[in-house]
Scaffold this active site. Structure first.
Site, PDB file in Angstrom:
ATOM      1  N   LEU A 196     -52.080 -42.346  43.779  1.00  0.00           N
ATOM      2  CA  LEU A 196     -51.046 -43.374  43.779  1.00  0.00           C
ATOM      3  C   LEU A 196     -51.239 -44.375  44.921  1.00  0.00           C
ATOM      4  O   LEU A 196     -51.107 -45.583  44.736  1.00  0.00           O
ATOM      5  CB  LEU A 196     -49.663 -42.703  43.882  1.00  0.00           C
ATOM      6  CG  LEU A 196     -48.441 -43.552  44.188  1.00  0.00           C
ATOM      7  CD1 LEU A 196     -48.215 -44.581  43.083  1.00  0.00           C
ATOM      8  CD2 LEU A 196     -47.198 -42.670  44.333  1.00  0.00           C
ATOM      9  N   ASP A 202     -53.836 -47.505  35.620  1.00  0.00           N
ATOM     10  CA  ASP A 202     -53.247 -47.431  36.966  1.00  0.00           C
ATOM     11  C   ASP A 202     -52.478 -48.701  37.308  1.00  0.00           C
ATOM     12  O   ASP A 202     -52.968 -49.813  37.085  1.00  0.00           O
ATOM     13  CB  ASP A 202     -54.348 -47.260  38.019  1.00  0.00           C
ATOM     14  CG  ASP A 202     -54.719 -45.803  38.212  1.00  0.00           C
ATOM     15  OD1 ASP A 202     -54.707 -45.053  37.220  1.00  0.00           O
ATOM     16  OD2 ASP A 202     -55.032 -45.425  39.357  1.00  0.00           O
ATOM     17  N   GLU A 233     -47.590 -33.901  44.937  1.00  0.00           N
ATOM     18  CA  GLU A 233     -48.797 -33.244  44.441  1.00  0.00           C
ATOM     19  C   GLU A 233     -49.970 -33.823  45.219  1.00  0.00           C
ATOM     20  O   GLU A 233     -50.397 -34.950  44.969  1.00  0.00           O
ATOM     21  CB  GLU A 233     -48.984 -33.515  42.938  1.00  0.00           C
ATOM     22  CG  GLU A 233     -50.209 -32.813  42.391  1.00  0.00           C
ATOM     23  CD  GLU A 233     -50.679 -33.335  41.034  1.00  0.00           C
ATOM     24  OE1 GLU A 233     -51.407 -32.604  40.344  1.00  0.00           O
ATOM     25  OE2 GLU A 233     -50.352 -34.478  40.670  1.00  0.00           O
ATOM     26  N   GLN A 257     -53.811 -44.115  30.307  1.00  0.00           N
ATOM     27  CA  GLN A 257     -52.933 -44.172  31.486  1.00  0.00           C
ATOM     28  C   GLN A 257     -53.464 -45.181  32.511  1.00  0.00           C
ATOM     29  O   GLN A 257     -54.029 -44.792  33.538  1.00  0.00           O
ATOM     30  CB  GLN A 257     -52.841 -42.775  32.125  1.00  0.00           C
ATOM     31  CG  GLN A 257     -52.181 -41.738  31.228  1.00  0.00           C
ATOM     32  CD  GLN A 257     -52.440 -40.304  31.688  1.00  0.00           C
ATOM     33  OE1 GLN A 257     -53.567 -39.932  31.977  1.00  0.00           O
ATOM     34  NE2 GLN A 257     -51.394 -39.500  31.753  1.00  0.00           N
ATOM     35  N   ASP A 285     -50.299 -37.466  27.168  1.00  0.00           N
ATOM     36  CA  ASP A 285     -50.557 -36.516  28.257  1.00  0.00           C
ATOM     37  C   ASP A 285     -49.242 -35.794  28.565  1.00  0.00           C
ATOM     38  O   ASP A 285     -48.780 -35.767  29.700  1.00  0.00           O
ATOM     39  CB  ASP A 285     -51.111 -37.245  29.494  1.00  0.00           C
ATOM     40  CG  ASP A 285     -51.454 -36.260  30.618  1.00  0.00           C
ATOM     41  OD1 ASP A 285     -51.569 -35.049  30.341  1.00  0.00           O
ATOM     42  OD2 ASP A 285     -51.592 -36.707  31.773  1.00  0.00           O
ATOM     43  N   ASP A 309     -46.063 -37.330  41.390  1.00  0.00           N
ATOM     44  CA  ASP A 309     -47.320 -37.034  40.713  1.00  0.00           C
ATOM     45  C   ASP A 309     -48.493 -37.711  41.415  1.00  0.00           C
ATOM     46  O   ASP A 309     -48.410 -38.880  41.801  1.00  0.00           O
ATOM     47  CB  ASP A 309     -47.203 -37.588  39.273  1.00  0.00           C
ATOM     48  CG  ASP A 309     -48.313 -37.133  38.364  1.00  0.00           C
ATOM     49  OD1 ASP A 309     -48.454 -35.915  38.165  1.00  0.00           O
ATOM     50  OD2 ASP A 309     -49.041 -37.994  37.837  1.00  0.00           O
TER      51      ASP A 309
END
Ligand code: GLC
Length: 557
Positions: free
Chosen positions: A210, A175, A247, A173, A65, A205
């Site tokens: 998050l 978490d 973000e 990806q 990515d 990000d």
């Protein structure tokens, strides 16, 4: 603020510039951009007037990515150089008065990260509970799929672990489990590491993802916003000037929450997706309505916090906050073909192609973005009006190599075009022979020359970063007229989103006491009548920034 702290609050008047080391400048001829190459291009950035670089992820990564899948948080991907090369860039940037921030991508790691490898391979591993494992896909998991082109679930069965793991983005990806104190401890160590090497903060990000706990079996007493507050306090203990730019693409009131409570003690900045999307619709319609509505309903933020305004970024131009009908309008105006759209929610083009290369329109769009309350963020290549390359799949279409010189590889690399990390933009209209830094640098009428002027004016106009904005009523629905007040200064900005030239009258409060108007950006007639009426002639897609000259003001321009 007891003493003048404007310099301390550098991010309130900064001009940010986002770039990917991998596509900026190749310094060793292998077709991949690197830190050695970037080092050689810092003069360009200084000349342009950038005050803070935002580096997209440059850490070791399998690159599934574009580096947002990190396999080691404490290094530089060998393809891009070494830590030594990174520090050279940091030093050279500092010498030119530029700060540097970098992407902090800690919602997830790469599957290749040793933590994940340990986690999936051994239930007894100390890293097992660094990720979110479940025997079954839970009902209380998060909703929505971020990348619907490749994924249809947020959970992936892992043969090794014999469990499912959570992934909000691609399945490559996984978490991290933010509710695990050890993970949070490690995030502080990562952040602290890069601050020691000179970073002035981070572009964080995917912040809502998050800190979310949906799907985590036992979140314990983890307090998402309490932790963001702790993180801000931590970085500012380590380095007083460091910032977190988040973000956070949520509805306005929800974004406001990420700045913290009234004191604004969580993120220092949030990328302003709502205003950005409203601007897209306003540009498409040639009508100020959506933009002004967004501006007037934008929640206020604490004095030390700031919005980060942008036109395009490295992802698709997400229009997910518009209604379906509005989005269709924007698609029709800016990207009618399916190949120009992505996920049904955004456009994978850069601005100049969407505006058919219309210089008046492009310049007024940037002038407007720079006139919105906040600090502007440019994406590399915007200063020369680079196009996208639709042959590059998905969101990567706007991440083609920077165009420095005429010639097939655009001065990005000495490698031939077919050896470049990503294909450069082709064709006579948008390829490097037509659009490049070197030619525009010599041309006083170029977009680059104009853009450097815009940055210079923006930096000298703290009214925009620190001031209070108010909308000036004007008769035309195509003209955004704003007054920006800060201390004893007032800046008036006018932007015509329409093709027809127009003359507008505005009555800024207190203007009857001004001595005159000083044009700081744009061209044409501007008059101040004795009764304080300001009359401005704007050309097709024209703009004008005017400073109020008050009696006795020695600093007037
Ligand atoms: C953010 C980035 C995007 C990336 C994703 C996963 O949305 O802007 O480019 O793919 O996070 O890290």
């Amino acid at each position: 603020m007891g003493i003048r702290q404007t310099g301390d609050l550098w991010w309130k008047n900064a001009v940010f510039y986002c770039l990917d080391v991998e596509t900026y400048q190749d310094g060793d001829g292998d077709g991949i951009g690197d830190f050695k190459g970037l080092l050689r291009r810092l003069d360009h950035l200084e000349g342009l007037g950038v005050t803070c670089l935002w580096l997209m992820p440059f850490y070791p990564s399998p690159d599934r990515d574009d580096g947002y899948d990190i396999a080691d948080y404490y290094g530089v991907d060998p393809r891009l150089g070494t830590l030594g090369d990174f520090v050279d860039v940091m030093r050279a940037a500092r010498e030119r008065g530029m700060r540097v921030i970098a992407d902090l991508v800690v919602n997830h790691t790469s599957v290749a990260h040793p933590w994940f490898q340990a986690s999936r391979s051994d239930p007894e591993s100390p890293y097992r509970d660094w990720y979110v494992w479940r025997d079954e896909v839970p009902k209380d998991g998060p909703d929505g799929i971020v990348f619907p082109d490749k994924e249809d679930s947020n959970w992936q069965w892992d043969e090794k672990a014999k469990q499912y793991y959570l992934h909000r983005f691609y399945k490559s990806q996984p978490d991290l489990d933010i509710a695990n104190p050890k993970v949070r401890e490690e995030i502080c160590r990562i952040v602290g590491f890069w601050l020691e090497l000179g970073l002035s903060g981070f572009r964080v990000d995917a912040v809502p993802f998050l800190i979310e706990t949906a799907g985590i079996d036992k979140p314990g007493d983890f307090a998402p916003h309490g932790w963001l507050r702790d993180l801000r306090a931590f970085i500012n203990r380590r380095r007083g000037e460091a910032i977190l730019m988040g973000e956070v693409n949520l509805m306005p009131e929800d974004v406001r929450r990420f700045f913290g409570d009234e004191d604004g003690d969580e993120l220092h900045m949030c990328l302003n997706f709502n205003l950005n999307q409203a601007m897209a619709l306003s540009l498409a319609r040639g009508d100020t309505g959506p933009l002004l509505h967004s501006l007037q309903t934008q929640p206020s933020i604490a004095p030390e916090d700031q919005w980060a305004n942008f036109i395009r970024n490295h992802d698709e131009w997400s229009l997910d906050k518009l209604t379906e009908a509005e989005r269709e309008e924007a698609f029709k105006a800016f990207g009618p073909k399916d190949s120009m759209q992505l996920f049904g929610r955004g456009l994978r083009r850069r601005l100049p192609t969407m505006l058919d290369g219309d210089q008046d329109r492009i310049r007024t769009a940037y002038a407007l973005a720079f006139a919105l309350p906040g600090s502007p963020v440019l994406f590399y290549g915007e200063e020369i009006g680079m196009a996208e390359n639709l042959d590059i799949p998905g969101r990567m279409s706007v991440r083609s190599p920077m165009q420095w010189l005429p010639g097939p590889s655009g001065g990005f690399s000495t490698a031939p075009p077919d050896k470049l990390h990503r294909p450069i933009v082709g064709g006579r209209k948008w390829g490097p022979s037509a659009v490049n830094v070197a030619d525009q640098l010599r041309d006083p009428g170029s977009l680059l020359t104009w853009m450097s002027g815009l940055l210079r004016v923006r930096r000298a106009t703290p009214e925009l970063g620190f001031g209070k904005v108010s909308v000036l009523p004007v008769e035309s629905g195509a003209v955004v007229a704003l007054a920006h007040d800060w201390e004893d200064r007032t800046l008036l900005t006018f932007h015509n989103l329409g093709e027809a030239p127009v003359t507008v009258e505005a009555k800024p409060p207190g203007a009857a006491d001004w001595e005159g108007l000083i044009t700081v950006l744009g061209e044409g007639e501007a008059k101040l009548a004795k009764d304080g009426t300001v009359t401005v002639e704007l050309g097709r897609y024209g703009h004008r920034w005017l400073n109020a000259a008050r009696p006795g003001d020695v600093f007037r321009r």
